[in-house]
Design an enzyme around this catalytic site. Structure first.
Site, PDB file in Angstrom:
ATOM      1  N   LYS A   1       0.368   1.751   6.233  1.00  0.00           N
ATOM      2  CA  LYS A   1       1.814   1.918   6.029  1.00  0.00           C
ATOM      3  C   LYS A   1       2.309   3.122   6.844  1.00  0.00           C
ATOM      4  CE  LYS A   1       1.358  -0.470   1.684  1.00  0.00           C
ATOM      5  NZ  LYS A   1       1.830  -0.713   0.317  1.00  0.00           N
TER       6      LYS A   1
ATOM      7  N   HIS B   1       5.050  -8.559   5.054  1.00  0.00           N
ATOM      8  CA  HIS B   1       4.695  -7.697   3.921  1.00  0.00           C
ATOM      9  C   HIS B   1       5.914  -7.566   3.007  1.00  0.00           C
ATOM     10  CE1 HIS B   1       3.651  -4.193   1.579  1.00  0.00           C
ATOM     11  NE2 HIS B   1       2.387  -4.463   1.873  1.00  0.00           N
TER      12      HIS B   1
HETATM   13  P1  PGA Z   1      -1.730  -0.866  -2.409  1.00  0.00           P
HETATM   14  O1  PGA Z   1      -0.929  -1.636  -1.257  1.00  0.00           O
HETATM   15  O2  PGA Z   1      -3.182  -1.142  -2.196  1.00  0.00           O
HETATM   16  O3  PGA Z   1      -1.371   0.581  -2.208  1.00  0.00           O
HETATM   17  O4  PGA Z   1      -1.234  -1.400  -3.706  1.00  0.00           O
HETATM   18  C1  PGA Z   1      -1.342  -2.891  -0.792  1.00  0.00           C
HETATM   19  C2  PGA Z   1      -0.414  -3.393   0.279  1.00  0.00           C
HETATM   20  O5  PGA Z   1       0.808  -3.228   0.141  1.00  0.00           O
HETATM   21  O6  PGA Z   1      -0.853  -3.933   1.304  1.00  0.00           O
END
Ligand code: PGA
Length: 252
Positions: free
Chosen positions: A11, A96
């Site tokens: 991210k 996403h």
């Molecule tokens: P998370 O995110 O593992 O922090 O819950 C997963 C994603 O959004 O790909």
């Protein structure tokens, strides 16, 4: 045999130097994980190139988190699939829930992004998943079905063969709340059925990843389910040790 994949979605985290360190850490520990696991890391655009260089020869693939819906031109701030591919990336995450929710991505946009990805030889990791309200109303099956029909059904058989799917219930992303292994299996099997309705036996070869607060303590149980072929990992992908430990979920 389906591919087992553990993909890290970084991210909007890590500065370039931090991303390189993280990639080095993953590469350094990879030999402690079953060779059967295909690792992918998806850093921010700004250090894709450095991470690709860092991971050369490591067997770890690199992907982007998004790409433009257009090939090139006057689209200020966008990054074309051809640019991503030119850096040596092999994958791109598309659809996403954060892109759908905060940047208004619709099936229409995603069809064009898919086209760009394939035209540039990037394998899409296409994300589907319902929000809490939809889950509570029992609509989760219909939601993921529509997300697949409106986008994946437009692919050719050849394109479909390269596709990776990530099922990510929005209520489990970054919340610490994880779907139970049973909930994951139930919907993964359903997704495979929806894929098979269009693509037949080829759906047996599609890697379907689980995403949403996947961590070292729950990965093994979730990955043990028949239709779960790995994970798309957010928060826990930011520490090499945790990311690798998730990969070890396949040895349990
Ligand atoms: P998370 O995110 O593992 O922090 O819950 C997963 C994603 O959004 O790909």
């Amino acid at each position: 045999m389906r591919k087992k994949i553990v993909a890290g979605n970084w991210k909007m985290n890590t500065l370039p130097a931090e991303g390189v360190e993280l990639a080095k850490g993953v590469a350094a520990g990879k030999s402690s994980v079953c060779e059967c696991v295909n690792f992918i890391v998806c850093p921010p655009f700004t250090h894709l190139s450095q991470v690709v260089e860092t991971l050369k020869g490591s067997g770890i693939a690199v992907g982007a988190q998004n790409c433009a819906a257009e090939a090139k031109g006057a689209y200020t701030g966008e990054v074309a699939a051809s640019m991503i591919a030119a850096l040596g990336c092999e994958y791109v995450i598309l659809g996403h829930s954060e892109r759908r929710q905060y940047y208004g991505e619709t099936s229409e946009t995603l069809n064009r992004k898919m086209e760009q990805a394939y035209a540039n030889n990037l394998a899409p990791i296409y994300c589907v998943g319902e929000n809490l309200e939809e889950r509570e109303a029992g609509k989760h099956f219909d939601v993921v079905k529509a997300q697949i029909e409106e986008v994946v059904y437009n692919l050719t058989e050849e394109q479909f063969a390269k596709l990776v799917i990530a099922y990510e219930p929005v209520w489990a992303i970054g919340t610490g709340k994880t779907a139970t292994a049973e909930q994951a299996q139930e919907i993964h099997a359903y997704i495979r059925k929806v894929l098979a309705e269009k693509f037949g036996a080829a759906a047996e070869n599609t890697a379907i990843l689980y995403g949403g607060s996947c961590k070292p303590s729950n990965a093994a149980e979730i990955f043990a389910k028949e239709d779960v072929d790995g994970g798309l990992i957010g928060g826990a992908a930011l520490k090499a040790e945790d990311f690798l430990a998730i990969g070890k979920g396949f040895e349990a």
